[in-house]
Design a protein around this motif. Structure first.
Motif, mmCIF file in Angstrom:
data_model
loop_
_atom_site.group_PDB
_atom_site.id
_atom_site.type_symbol
_atom_site.label_atom_id
_atom_site.label_comp_id
_atom_site.label_asym_id
_atom_site.label_seq_id
_atom_site.Cartn_x
_atom_site.Cartn_y
_atom_site.Cartn_z
ATOM 1 N N ILE A 1 0.836 -1.202 0.000
ATOM 2 C CA ILE A 1 0.000 0.000 0.000
ATOM 3 C C ILE A 1 0.866 1.245 0.000
ATOM 4 O O ILE A 1 0.667 2.166 -0.803
ATOM 5 C CB ILE A 1 -0.948 -0.004 1.217
ATOM 6 C CG1 ILE A 1 -1.993 -1.111 1.075
ATOM 7 C CG2 ILE A 1 -1.638 1.359 1.375
ATOM 8 C CD1 ILE A 1 -2.880 -1.278 2.288
ATOM 9 N N GLN A 2 1.834 1.269 0.893
ATOM 10 C CA GLN A 2 2.699 2.445 0.986
ATOM 11 C C GLN A 2 3.514 2.635 -0.295
ATOM 12 O O GLN A 2 3.769 3.764 -0.709
ATOM 13 C CB GLN A 2 3.620 2.318 2.203
ATOM 14 C CG GLN A 2 2.888 2.332 3.538
ATOM 15 C CD GLN A 2 1.947 3.520 3.684
ATOM 16 O OE1 GLN A 2 2.317 4.661 3.368
ATOM 17 N NE2 GLN A 2 0.730 3.260 4.140
ATOM 18 N N LYS A 3 3.902 1.535 -0.912
ATOM 19 C CA LYS A 3 4.652 1.618 -2.176
ATOM 20 C C LYS A 3 3.761 2.205 -3.274
ATOM 21 O O LYS A 3 4.212 3.035 -4.081
ATOM 22 C CB LYS A 3 5.122 0.215 -2.580
ATOM 23 C CG LYS A 3 5.857 0.146 -3.928
ATOM 24 C CD LYS A 3 7.218 0.831 -3.866
ATOM 25 C CE LYS A 3 8.128 0.444 -5.024
ATOM 26 N NZ LYS A 3 7.543 0.660 -6.354
ATOM 27 N N ILE A 4 2.519 1.800 -3.321
ATOM 28 C CA ILE A 4 1.589 2.319 -4.325
ATOM 29 C C ILE A 4 1.367 3.813 -4.111
ATOM 30 O O ILE A 4 1.379 4.608 -5.061
ATOM 31 C CB ILE A 4 0.261 1.538 -4.275
ATOM 32 C CG1 ILE A 4 0.480 0.123 -4.849
ATOM 33 C CG2 ILE A 4 -0.846 2.262 -5.041
ATOM 34 C CD1 ILE A 4 -0.654 -0.827 -4.592
ATOM 35 N N TYR A 5 1.186 4.228 -2.851
ATOM 36 C CA TYR A 5 1.023 5.651 -2.557
ATOM 37 C C TYR A 5 2.279 6.421 -2.967
ATOM 38 O O TYR A 5 2.200 7.494 -3.576
ATOM 39 C CB TYR A 5 0.771 5.883 -1.070
ATOM 40 C CG TYR A 5 -0.537 5.342 -0.540
ATOM 41 C CD1 TYR A 5 -1.518 4.828 -1.382
ATOM 42 C CD2 TYR A 5 -0.807 5.350 0.828
ATOM 43 C CE1 TYR A 5 -2.712 4.332 -0.889
ATOM 44 C CE2 TYR A 5 -1.997 4.872 1.341
ATOM 45 C CZ TYR A 5 -2.948 4.358 0.490
ATOM 46 O OH TYR A 5 -4.125 3.871 0.987
ATOM 47 N N SER A 6 3.426 5.881 -2.606
ATOM 48 C CA SER A 6 4.693 6.543 -2.917
ATOM 49 C C SER A 6 4.895 6.678 -4.421
ATOM 50 O O SER A 6 5.341 7.723 -4.909
ATOM 51 C CB SER A 6 5.852 5.762 -2.294
ATOM 52 O OG SER A 6 7.090 6.335 -2.631
ATOM 53 N N ASP A 7 4.548 5.622 -5.159
ATOM 54 C CA ASP A 7 4.703 5.670 -6.614
ATOM 55 C C ASP A 7 3.798 6.737 -7.235
ATOM 56 O O ASP A 7 4.193 7.424 -8.188
ATOM 57 C CB ASP A 7 4.382 4.307 -7.224
ATOM 58 C CG ASP A 7 5.473 3.276 -6.954
ATOM 59 O OD1 ASP A 7 6.570 3.681 -6.514
ATOM 60 O OD2 ASP A 7 5.215 2.074 -7.169
ATOM 61 N N LEU A 8 2.582 6.868 -6.697
ATOM 62 C CA LEU A 8 1.672 7.894 -7.200
ATOM 63 C C LEU A 8 2.249 9.289 -6.968
ATOM 64 O O LEU A 8 2.254 10.143 -7.862
ATOM 65 C CB LEU A 8 0.301 7.783 -6.524
ATOM 66 C CG LEU A 8 -0.740 6.871 -7.182
ATOM 67 C CD1 LEU A 8 -1.988 6.801 -6.318
ATOM 68 C CD2 LEU A 8 -1.106 7.376 -8.570
#
Length: 498
Positions: free
Chosen positions: A240-247
């Motif tokens: 989840i945090q990786k997806i947020y960070s990528d966005l």
């Protein structure tokens, strides 16, 4: 000169810069004061240009203080869709409660990304009528089509963007690059209404009906259930945090942008002040269908509230009706309405897509089957050119040198009656909008607004922008492949689905 990729990066910078502005701005104070100064009225400003419509959404998202409610038929994972998702994520990060409803039919977001966004503490995402995509394996989709054909064809075509219950946008645009003039091959001439005041609360009430409808399912339920006929998707905290960070990284990635665009961003408060002077304050009626459209379960008819309200406008017309719609397929009921209007002496003019510009050959086949009949009835029909001259005024950014210009097609759904009443919304003039898809829009009785919108449509009807369906034989300008495909489609019994 800016190339296409750089233009997209510039938009990303605009989103970022807006986010860094203080929430308690003079513009918000001005809006509150204007709403208070116009009791029993709402403000409206027409967004004809795609880039203006995109920046308006960016500004609203980044200035939301409490809530954002969003409804869209299409939310693509192209550059614009990703930037818009990141803007909502940033709003949620600062404490804004974000709720999103997206129709299931054409959603293309990766399962884990969609689920990760829904798991944000300030974000909730519902999928409308999930029979095709989200959480639905291919074999279940086939079964749904066989068992409930009308059900899988009933879609939520609504497009609303509501901030703090006092600012909103509705109209033809979905959340994808082609609706904001940033697609390299195909863009839409569209129209939205920026709205302030009481009408936003009416839109919020409609949103609540869809949010609490049994047809509207939380993303988590569609992925986390235990049924055998369901996709099972999980996402871990680190994912989840990786997806947020990528966005966030995606939105922060622009490398360069011109001094002219830096100045445009810094001048946004001045631009808003100029825009505010053009807002028209007047009574505004928001119309919307109920979830499911109507009570029909097996046949494709049934109508809906938006259908009734638009039919009333046609019935009450006294002198003229001007329509702009990407698709024009009249049901027998619609034909009767317009025949009666023509008998009363009402002049009817319609601007729609040509075969050369249309993105929907199925819908065009239905129109082509009845085009001669509509002309014989007395309706003046003008078909949009794929490269109209007006595009030079509507599209603000510059194409790369030697680039082939994208096709420019009508997607605006607008009607002006007697030069004093305007409808701007999502309703296409076809059986699908009449009977199957839920639709929304605003009806405004204001001569100044009506004249402005009618003038814009009449400009689109001019010879430099459209062909006369009665005299110019517009089909000759389409490719042979398109002509052959649409001729074959004309032989199929698909009119109720168009």
């Amino acid at each position: 000169m800016i190339d296409f990729k750089l233009a997209l990066k510039i938009l990303a910078v605009a989103f970022i810069c807006f986010a860094q502005m203080a929430i308690a701005t003079p513009e918000l104070t001005y809006i509150d004061n204007q709403i208070a100064a116009h009791p029993n009225q709402s403000g409206i400003y027409v967004l004809d240009k795609g880039e203006d419509a995109l920046l308006a959404r960016a500004w609203l998202a980044d200035h939301a203080e409490k809530t954002i409610e969003v409804q869209y038929f299409i939310w693509s994972t192209d550059n614009i869709g990703i930037l818009a998702s990141e803007a909502l994520l940033r709003a949620a990060d600062r404490g804004v409660k974000v709720r999103v409803i997206v129709d299931d039919l054409l959603i293309d977001a990766p399962d884990k990304s969609l689920l990760a966004l829904a798991k944000h503490p300030n974000v909730e995402i519902h999928i409308y009528n999930p029979k095709h995509s989200v959480g639905t394996p291919f074999y279940k989709r086939l079964m749904n089509i066989v068992v409930n054909f009308r059900g899988v064809n009933q879609r939520m075509h609504d497009k609303t963007f509501i901030v703090d219950g006092k600012l909103a946008i509705t109209g033809g645009r979905n959340m994808a690059a082609e609706y904001f003039d940033y697609n390299q091959k195909y863009n839409f001439r569209d129209r939205d209404a920026l709205l302030l005041g009481d009408v936003a609360k009416d839109m919020q009430a409609s949103f609540e009906k869809f949010w609490h409808s049994p047809l509207s399912a939380p993303v988590e339920d569609l992925y986390d259930g235990l049924g055998l006929m369901q996709k099972h998707v999980t996402v871990k905290d680190d994912e989840i945090q990786k997806i947020y960070s990528d966005l966030h990284d995606y939105a922060n990635s622009p490398e360069n942008f011109t001094p002219e665009n830096r100045k445009a961003i810094s001048d946004m408060p001045k631009a808003f002040a100029a825009l505010a002077e053009k807002i028209i304050w007047t009574p505004i009626q928001f119309i919307s269908d109920t979830p499911g459209k109507n009570n029909y379960k097996y046949i494709m008819g049934g109508g809906g509230f938006t259908t009734q309200k638009l039919a009333q406008l046609v019935e009450n017309a006294q002198t003229q009706i001007v329509i702009q719609s990407p698709y024009l397929v009249m049901s027998s009921q619609a034909k009767k309405l317009f025949k009666d209007a023509l008998k009363r002496g009402v002049k009817v003019r319609i601007n729609t897509n040509s075969l050369a510009s249309t993105d929907n050959l199925e819908a065009f086949s239905g129109y082509r089957n009845q085009r001669d009949q509509l002309i014989k009835m007395g309706i003046e029909v003008y078909e949009y050119k794929p490269d109209p001259q007006i595009k030079q005024k509507l599209v603000q950014h510059v194409l790369p040198k030697d680039a082939k210009p994208p096709v420019f097609a009508i997607h605006a759904k607008t009607m002006v009656v007697d030069a004093k009443t305007v409808f701007i919304g999502t309703f296409n003039f076809d059986p699908r909008s009449q009977n199957l898809n839920t639709e929304v829009g605003v009806i405004v009785q204001n001569e100044a607004l009506a004249n402005n919108v009618q003038t814009a449509i009449e400009t689109d009807m001019q010879p430099e922008n459209s062909w006369s369906a009665a005299t110019d034989n517009p089909d000759q300008y389409a490719t042979g492949a398109k002509r052959r495909k649409v001729a074959a489609l004309q032989l199929t019994p698909i009119k109720p689905l168009l």
